[in-house]
Design a protein around this motif. Structure first.
Motif, PDB file in Angstrom:
ATOM      1  N   LYS A 262      -6.989  -3.050  -4.339  1.00 26.45           N
ATOM      2  CA  LYS A 262      -7.131  -2.094  -3.230  1.00 26.45           C
ATOM      3  C   LYS A 262      -5.918  -1.173  -3.092  1.00 26.45           C
ATOM      4  O   LYS A 262      -6.068   0.028  -2.860  1.00 26.45           O
ATOM      5  N   ALA A 263      -4.722  -1.738  -3.201  1.00 22.25           N
ATOM      6  CA  ALA A 263      -3.519  -0.962  -2.901  1.00 22.25           C
ATOM      7  C   ALA A 263      -2.553  -0.834  -4.073  1.00 22.25           C
ATOM      8  O   ALA A 263      -1.590  -0.073  -3.998  1.00 22.25           O
ATOM      9  N   GLY A 264      -2.771  -1.600  -5.124  1.00 21.55           N
ATOM     10  CA  GLY A 264      -1.861  -1.545  -6.263  1.00 21.55           C
ATOM     11  C   GLY A 264      -0.576  -2.324  -6.067  1.00 21.55           C
ATOM     12  O   GLY A 264       0.284  -2.357  -6.947  1.00 21.55           O
ATOM     13  N   LYS A 265      -0.412  -2.960  -4.908  1.00 26.57           N
ATOM     14  CA  LYS A 265       0.772  -3.770  -4.627  1.00 26.57           C
ATOM     15  C   LYS A 265       0.391  -4.887  -3.663  1.00 26.57           C
ATOM     16  O   LYS A 265      -0.709  -4.897  -3.095  1.00 26.57           O
ATOM     17  N   VAL A 266       1.327  -5.810  -3.446  1.00 31.47           N
ATOM     18  CA  VAL A 266       1.063  -6.977  -2.615  1.00 31.47           C
ATOM     19  C   VAL A 266       2.022  -7.002  -1.426  1.00 31.47           C
ATOM     20  O   VAL A 266       3.233  -6.822  -1.588  1.00 31.47           O
ATOM     21  N   SER A 267       1.464  -7.182  -0.233  1.00 32.30           N
ATOM     22  CA  SER A 267       2.280  -7.333   0.984  1.00 32.30           C
ATOM     23  C   SER A 267       2.302  -8.802   1.376  1.00 32.30           C
ATOM     24  O   SER A 267       1.265  -9.473   1.376  1.00 32.30           O
ATOM     25  N   ARG A 268       3.501  -9.294   1.708  1.00 36.69           N
ATOM     26  CA  ARG A 268       3.648 -10.691   2.119  1.00 36.69           C
ATOM     27  C   ARG A 268       4.411 -10.774   3.434  1.00 36.69           C
ATOM     28  O   ARG A 268       5.223  -9.912   3.751  1.00 36.69           O
TER      29      ARG A 268
END
Length: 473
Positions: A262-268
């Motif tokens: 979805k976003a091309g990156k990961v949020s944690r």
């Protein structure tokens, strides 16, 4: 009498045979599972262009990471000079791994380390057809990568629930160890929620399934043929399998994969704390009944935890009602939360339980490093500890992002030397009290109890940790 003995012997033999047949009947038959799952498992090869480099003595630098015996085999098999590109051209480094198809339109899961820095990714399917793959996204922290090939109506694997996996349960791995496509190995789940060095955000599944180089990125399956993990790492001293394999839980992997798509990156989620394990001595010094929880050794200024009222020396016992038995449990729980989520932390502070409410932040892309410190102007402390300490300057406090503390100028021996203190270490807390000056440090040191665990918070090259010791006199 002889007839009775023969009858008893026959009965015993029949019973033994029955037990043997029953035991064999209880062992799982993997063949239907393998037949169903294998078509969705793929072989992944990558190519990376490297600058021209001379090869000393005819040996190939790309083989240096292999076990000695395997490396010697390849070096004997490859003629001298083979693989060396003409000067001014580029050589190509190749790696091999596994993956599996999660959607019939060509999305594939694998490990980040299988495809990292690749210039070209080639996926070979079970029917031997080959496809160039596009890297949709990769997350080094979880070691998960998502690939996409242009194909339709592909076989897929059903995804399971790694949370429901039980220790002792049978599991199966399919992959390409050393390039041998669709090799199948089986074993049991040895443990869950394992933390590995430098892998704080993945609660690994530990198994005794035989995993070797080339298995990375392949599926770990339960007896229902559902994917419960991605085979990622092995513990080895020889370069090969030694009975300890680690897989990324599929729940964690799919959360990462969905964000990458979805976003091309990961949020944690992020609290902004440095924590450490609570051992027996620390538990005693903080008044805990048993070693448990996560001890807060350091706080990021203006981070979520600092804003929420968490303090150095607090022991975090639970997060939103989920108990924290080991310190490694906390990053797993926080990392699975979303930035902006609310968190209720139950902590022990000064022997009392209290609940702190705070808002989870977003994990930064890179960890900040704090410079090491040197102090000026020393004052000799109590000989009971055997250290000379000095005040911190305003500049040192700013660079270390702390309000107070003392820096060690000299370790003279005694308890300080025994617990490994060094020149340049900064002491911020002693016996659960903040150290704001050399005078305060000396006063606390003189009043330290004997024959009881005493805690000390030490900063070394910007990293904080609590250590414990006892004074005999």
């Amino acid at each position: 009498m002889q007839t009775l003995k023969r009858s008893m012997a026959a009965l015993i033999a029949l019973l033994a045979l029955s037990l043997s047949v029953t035991a064999r009947a209880e062992l799982p038959d993997f063949t239907p599972l393998v037949e169903k799952a294998s078509p969705a498992v793929v072989n992944i090869s990558t190519t990376q262009k490297l600058p021209d480099r001379a090869m000393a003595g005819g040996s190939m630098p790309d083989l240096e990471g292999l076990p000695p015996g395997l490396r010697e085999f390849f070096e004997r098999s490859i003629p001298r000079g083979q693989g060396q590109a003409p000067r001014g051209q580029q050589r190509e480094a190749q790696s091999l791994g596994s993956g599996f198809i999660i959607s019939d339109d060509g999305y594939i899961l694998t490990n980040n380390h299988v495809v990292a820095d690749a210039d070209e990714i080639l996926v070979r399917l079970s029917d031997r057809s080959e496809h160039k793959a596009k890297l949709v996204g990769a997350d080094p922290r979880s070691d998960v990568a998502v690939l996409k090939i242009e194909a339709k109506n592909l076989p897929t694997l059903k995804l399971g629930d790694s949370d429901k996996l039980k220790v002792g349960e049978w599991v199966l791995a399919i992959g390409s160890p050393f390039g041998f496509d669709h090799s199948v190995t089986a074993g049991i789940v040895s443990a869950k929620g394992r933390s590995l060095p430098n892998e704080n955000y993945v609660p690994f599944i530990q198994t005794d399934v035989a995993i070797n180089p080339g298995n990375s990125g392949g599926p770990l399956l339960n007896l229902q043929g559902e994917v419960v993990g991605i085979n990622s790492q092995i513990f080895t001293r020889s370069g090969g399998f030694m009975g300890l394999s680690f897989a990324i839980p599929i729940d964690v992997a799919m959360n990462v994969a969905d964000q990458l798509k979805k976003a091309g990156k990961v949020s944690r989620g992020w609290l902004g704390v440095v924590i450490q394990e609570v051992n027996k001595d620390l538990a005693e010094s903080f008044g805990l009944d048993k070693p448990s929880g996560a001890l807060v050794a350091q706080l990021v200024e203006d981070g979520p935890a600092a804003k929420g009222g968490l303090q150095v020396g607090d022991v975090i016992l639970s997060l939103n009602g989920q108990g924290i038995n080991e310190s490694a449990d906390l990053p797993h729980l926080v990392g699975n939360m979303k930035p902006g989520d609310k968190a209720a932390l139950e902590v022990i502070r000064d022997g009392n339980r209290k609940t702190l409410n705070m808002t989870i932040g977003n994990l930064p892309d890179e960890d900040e490093e704090v410079a090491a410190v040197e102090g000026k102007g020393a004052e000799r402390s109590s000989n009971r500890l055997g250290v000379t300490v000095a005040e911190l300057t305003a500049e040192q406090r700013k660079s270390l992002d702390i309000k107070a503390g003392v820096v060690i100028k000299e370790v003279q021996g005694g308890p300080a030397a025994m617990i490994g203190l060094r020149q340049g270490d900064v002491i911020t807390h002693l016996n659960n009290r903040a150290v704001d000056s050399s005078k305060t440090f000396s006063e606390i040191a003189k009043a330290l109890p004997k024959d009881r665990s005493i805690s000390m918070r030490v900063l070394r090259q910007g990293r904080a940790s609590f250590i414990t010791f006892k004074l005999a006199e």
